[in-house]
Design an enzyme around this catalytic site. Structure first.
Site, PDB file in Angstrom:
ATOM      1  N   ASP A  18       3.402  -6.987   3.392  1.00 40.36           N
ATOM      2  CA  ASP A  18       3.370  -5.536   3.183  1.00 40.36           C
ATOM      3  C   ASP A  18       3.379  -5.191   1.688  1.00 40.36           C
ATOM      4  OD1 ASP A  18       3.322  -2.890   3.946  1.00 40.36           O
ATOM      5  OD2 ASP A  18       5.476  -2.756   4.324  1.00 40.36           O
ATOM      6  N   GLY A  21      -1.115  -1.666  -0.572  1.00 44.43           N
ATOM      7  CA  GLY A  21      -1.590  -0.339  -0.973  1.00 44.43           C
ATOM      8  C   GLY A  21      -0.799   0.197  -2.156  1.00 44.43           C
ATOM      9  N   ARG A  22       0.519   0.115  -2.064  1.00 41.82           N
ATOM     10  CA  ARG A  22       1.343   0.621  -3.177  1.00 41.82           C
ATOM     11  C   ARG A  22       1.117  -0.183  -4.453  1.00 41.82           C
ATOM     12  NH1 ARG A  22       6.653   0.132  -0.039  1.00 41.82           N
ATOM     13  NH2 ARG A  22       5.214  -0.844   1.417  1.00 41.82           N
ATOM     14  N   TRP A  23       0.965  -1.480  -4.302  1.00 42.31           N
ATOM     15  CA  TRP A  23       0.719  -2.347  -5.470  1.00 42.31           C
ATOM     16  C   TRP A  23      -0.517  -1.859  -6.225  1.00 42.31           C
ATOM     17  CZ3 TRP A  23      -3.285  -5.614  -7.007  1.00 42.31           C
ATOM     18  CH2 TRP A  23      -2.978  -6.593  -7.958  1.00 42.31           C
ATOM     19  N   HIS A  35      -5.547  -4.964  -1.161  1.00 40.22           N
ATOM     20  CA  HIS A  35      -5.833  -5.892  -0.064  1.00 40.22           C
ATOM     21  C   HIS A  35      -6.591  -7.119  -0.584  1.00 40.22           C
ATOM     22  CE1 HIS A  35      -4.198  -3.016   2.641  1.00 40.22           C
ATOM     23  NE2 HIS A  35      -5.195  -2.148   2.556  1.00 40.22           N
ATOM     24  N   THR A  64      -2.012  -2.903  15.492  1.00 39.11           N
ATOM     25  CA  THR A  64      -2.827  -1.950  16.271  1.00 39.11           C
ATOM     26  C   THR A  64      -2.655  -0.551  15.677  1.00 39.11           C
ATOM     27  OG1 THR A  64      -1.054  -1.773  17.871  1.00 39.11           O
ATOM     28  CG2 THR A  64      -2.840  -3.222  18.452  1.00 39.11           C
ATOM     29  N   LEU A 129      -0.698 -27.972   9.387  1.00 41.50           N
ATOM     30  CA  LEU A 129      -0.135 -26.627   9.576  1.00 41.50           C
ATOM     31  C   LEU A 129      -0.941 -25.828  10.609  1.00 41.50           C
ATOM     32  CD1 LEU A 129       1.771 -24.272   8.326  1.00 41.50           C
ATOM     33  CD2 LEU A 129      -0.269 -23.670   7.011  1.00 41.50           C
ATOM     34  N   ARG A 192      11.981  -3.119   8.247  1.00 37.45           N
ATOM     35  CA  ARG A 192      11.700  -2.892   9.661  1.00 37.45           C
ATOM     36  C   ARG A 192      10.747  -3.962  10.175  1.00 37.45           C
ATOM     37  NH1 ARG A 192       9.820   1.876   7.082  1.00 37.45           N
ATOM     38  NH2 ARG A 192       7.632   1.683   6.511  1.00 37.45           N
TER      39      ARG A 192
HETATM   40  C1  IPE Z   1       2.903  -3.697   9.116  1.00 38.91           C
HETATM   41  O1  IPE Z   1       2.775  -3.009   7.914  1.00 38.91           O
HETATM   42  C2  IPE Z   1       1.606  -4.323   9.475  1.00 38.91           C
HETATM   43  C3  IPE Z   1       1.122  -5.330   8.555  1.00 38.91           C
HETATM   44  C4  IPE Z   1       1.700  -5.801   7.501  1.00 38.91           C
HETATM   45  C5  IPE Z   1      -0.154  -5.862   8.884  1.00 38.91           C
HETATM   46  P1  IPE Z   1       2.595  -1.411   7.859  1.00 38.91           P
HETATM   47  O2  IPE Z   1       2.606  -1.066   6.426  1.00 38.91           O
HETATM   48  O3  IPE Z   1       1.445  -0.996   8.662  1.00 38.91           O
HETATM   49  O4  IPE Z   1       3.934  -0.931   8.596  1.00 38.91           O
HETATM   50  P2  IPE Z   1       4.697   0.459   8.525  1.00 38.91           P
HETATM   51  O5  IPE Z   1       3.762   1.503   9.001  1.00 38.91           O
HETATM   52  O6  IPE Z   1       5.105   0.665   7.116  1.00 38.91           O
HETATM   53  O7  IPE Z   1       5.878   0.265   9.416  1.00 38.91           O
HETATM   54  C1  IPE Z   2      -0.023  -4.394   4.123  1.00 36.78           C
HETATM   55  O1  IPE Z   2      -0.032  -3.545   3.035  1.00 36.78           O
HETATM   56  C2  IPE Z   2      -1.400  -4.739   4.626  1.00 36.78           C
HETATM   57  C3  IPE Z   2      -1.804  -4.035   5.851  1.00 36.78           C
HETATM   58  C4  IPE Z   2      -1.030  -3.303   6.606  1.00 36.78           C
HETATM   59  C5  IPE Z   2      -3.178  -4.158   6.259  1.00 36.78           C
HETATM   60  P1  IPE Z   2      -0.116  -1.978   3.219  1.00 36.78           P
HETATM   61  O2  IPE Z   2      -1.538  -1.590   3.278  1.00 36.78           O
HETATM   62  O3  IPE Z   2       0.724  -1.532   4.342  1.00 36.78           O
HETATM   63  O4  IPE Z   2       0.510  -1.475   1.841  1.00 36.78           O
HETATM   64  P2  IPE Z   2       1.554  -0.294   1.646  1.00 36.78           P
HETATM   65  O5  IPE Z   2       2.719  -0.594   2.538  1.00 36.78           O
HETATM   66  O6  IPE Z   2       0.864   0.967   2.018  1.00 36.78           O
HETATM   67  O7  IPE Z   2       1.925  -0.374   0.212  1.00 36.78           O
HETATM   68 MG    MG Z   3       2.676  -1.035   4.511  1.00 34.25          MG
END
Ligand code: IPE
Ligand code: IPE
Ligand code: MG
Length: 245
Positions: A18, A21-23, A35, A64, A129, A192
């Site tokens: 996770d 996006g913020r990074w 990504h 999903t 692995l 979470r």
């Molecule tokens: C969970 O991350 C799914 C993946 C890392 C692929 P999200 O960023 O979608 O989760 P929430 O919405 O913050 O709980």
């Molecule tokens: C996890 O990073 C990758 C996916 C859920 C596909 P996010 O895209 O959720 O990044 P944040 O949490 O918005 O920073």
């Molecule tokens: Mg996220």
């Protein structure tokens, strides 16, 4: 790495990757830029897990719920999956890594489904692995599917209700044949589970780090394993019982 106790390694590590996006946004870039950089972390962590001697690594790549993101991000992620899988499979194969995918794969675009099927078939005989990618995955979906499958077996008299137990249930999940993760890591400061392996994580040690996924490297994985090795896993027993064993 030399501080790791090789006799106490988790067999299966699961990671919620996770913070991509913020990074990117913190750098003034588009979320997709995050990504793309996340793929580098995947490569590094897979290499590290192989080197350390982990048997199973499960990576949560797309839930999903992520289908509900803006279309441009979803499309960008889909082409990233297809390109990355095609590009990485030769190296993964050379390193004896077995790839598998769990999730509602039929929701993926045709090209992605084909890339996944090819990668799975190409690496199926490998013995190193096992790399499990959760794609279009949700644990509640998986559990409901398992319940339907068991109900059908009962209806068709292949199974009786009294036969149903934890072993049968586990064999009906998408992670069939794979031991439960002992360690679950989530990056980027969120605390979470987000619909990930709800059944399988029953007794996993949970490790959270503020590090965003694109910054996650081998050292971060080792740090998480060291933290895991310093915990006392009691499985409901008392500390004294564990120590006397
Ligand atoms: C969970 O991350 C799914 C993946 C890392 C692929 P999200 O960023 O979608 O989760 P929430 O919405 O913050 O709980
Ligand atoms: C996890 O990073 C990758 C996916 C859920 C596909 P996010 O895209 O959720 O990044 P944040 O949490 O918005 O920073
Ligand atoms: Mg996220």
């Amino acid at each position: 790495m030399e501080n790791l106790d090789l006799s106490k390694l988790p067999k299966h590590i699961a990671i919620i990757m996770d913070g991509n996006g913020r990074w990117a946004q913190e750098k003034g870039e588009d979320r997709l830029y995050g990504h793309y950089h996340g793929v580098i972390s995947v490569r590094k962590v897979v290499e590290a897990a192989t080197e350390i001697g982990i048997d199973y690594l499960t990576l949560y790549a797309f839930s999903t719920e992520n289908w509900d993101r803006p279309e441009a991000e979803v499309m960008g992620l889909m082409s990233l999956f297809v390109d990355t899988i095609a590009k990485e499979v030769p190296d993964l194969h050379k390193n004896n890594i077995k790839l598998c995918f769990i999730g509602m794969l039929d929701r993926l675009p045709e090209a992605a489904q084909k890339a996944l099927a090819d990668a799975t078939a190409h690496t199926a005989q490998n013995t190193g692995l096992t790399l499990v990618i959760a794609l279009s995955y949700s644990s509640r979906w998986e559990i409901i599917e398992a319940v339907k499958n068991i109900a059908k077996q009962v209806e068709e008299r292949q199974l009786t209700i009294t036969d149903i137990n934890e072993a049968i249930f586990a064999q009906t999940l998408t992670t069939k044949g794979i031991p439960d993760p002992e360690l679950m890591i989530r990056t980027s400061g969120e605390h979470r589970i987000s619909n990930f392996l709800l059944y399988q994580l029953a007794y996993a040690e949970l490790y959270f780090t503020d590090t965003r996924w694109p910054d996650f490297r081998k050292e971060d994985l080792i740090k998480a394993i060291l933290d895991y090795q310093n915990r006392e896993r009691r499985f409901g027993k008392t500390s004294a019982q564990i120590k006397s064993n």
